[in-house]
Design an enzyme around this catalytic site. Structure first.
Site, PDB file in Angstrom:
ATOM      1  CB  SER A 103      -0.915   0.033   1.226  1.00  0.00           C
ATOM      2  OG  SER A 103      -1.622   1.263   1.272  1.00  0.00           O
TER       3      SER A 103
ATOM      4  CB  THR B 274       8.661   0.354   3.631  1.00  0.00           C
ATOM      5  OG1 THR B 274       9.076   0.398   4.992  1.00  0.00           O
ATOM      6  CG2 THR B 274       9.748  -0.286   2.798  1.00  0.00           C
ATOM      7  CB  CYS B 275       4.543   1.196   0.203  1.00  0.00           C
ATOM      8  SG  CYS B 275       4.243  -0.458   0.857  1.00  0.00           S
ATOM      9  CB  ALA B 276       5.501   6.367   0.901  1.00  0.00           C
TER      10      ALA B 276
ATOM     11  CB  SER C 109       9.632   1.403  -2.735  1.00  0.00           C
ATOM     12  OG  SER C 109       8.251   1.315  -2.951  1.00  0.00           O
TER      13      SER C 109
END
Length: 165
Positions: free
Chosen positions: A54, A59-61, A63
């Site tokens: 999500s 961490t997703c943001a 990446s």
């Protein structure tokens, strides 16, 4: 089925990443304008598939931000950031962050991308979302690199993904 972790706790995926040397499976994902994008949409382009649970997690943001920075200098390469987030959330995030060098795509309608690429999480608090991974395709859409990040809280190996191009 592959094994990953979330903060050290074991999780399982629906399968295995595509094998290096294989042709990437086609997909039908929703783009920011609610249209459909497929593998053929990017015919002749090298692709980095940045896949994550999500965009609303740290961490997703990160990446998406990192691949956005690196994508500006890539020749004939498109970075696709793929999650099950609604396209509205992806678009909001990229607008707020000034992200313009990546393409966001959503698997929210049926989750088929995650299933076909072996990335759907089968258990744990993120059940139904995608495991963090990177798949790199050459201009013929042959798989040249894959990484299933061992712990979803960790970032992918950006340098290894870029080196595969």
């Amino acid at each position: 089925m592959a094994n990953v972790k979330l903060g050290g706790n074991p999780l399982h995926t629906s399968g295995e990443l595509p094998a290096t040397g294989s042709h990437a499976a086609d997909f039908s994902l929703v783009n920011a304008d609610l249209g459909t994008s497929s593998l053929d949409t990017y015919k002749g382009k090298k692709l980095i598939l940045n896949i994550f649970p999500s965009i609303d997690t740290g961490t997703c943001a990160t990446s998406v931000r990192e691949f956005n920075k690196k994508a500006s200098s890539l020749d004939n390469t498109t970075v696709l950031c793929i999650s099950r987030d609604l396209p509205f959330a992806q678009k909001r995030f990229c607008g707020a962050e000034g992200i313009e060098n990546v393409v966001t795509l959503s698997d929210f309608r049926d989750g088929e991308f995650g299933k076909n690429y072996g990335l759907e999480l089968l258990d744990g608090p993120l059940k139904g979302l995608h495991a963090r991974s990177v798949v790199v395709l050459d201009e013929n859409h042959q798989v040249v690199y894959t990484e299933l990040v061992p712990d979803i809280k960790d970032e992918p190996n950006y340098d290894a993904a870029l080196a595969a191009l």
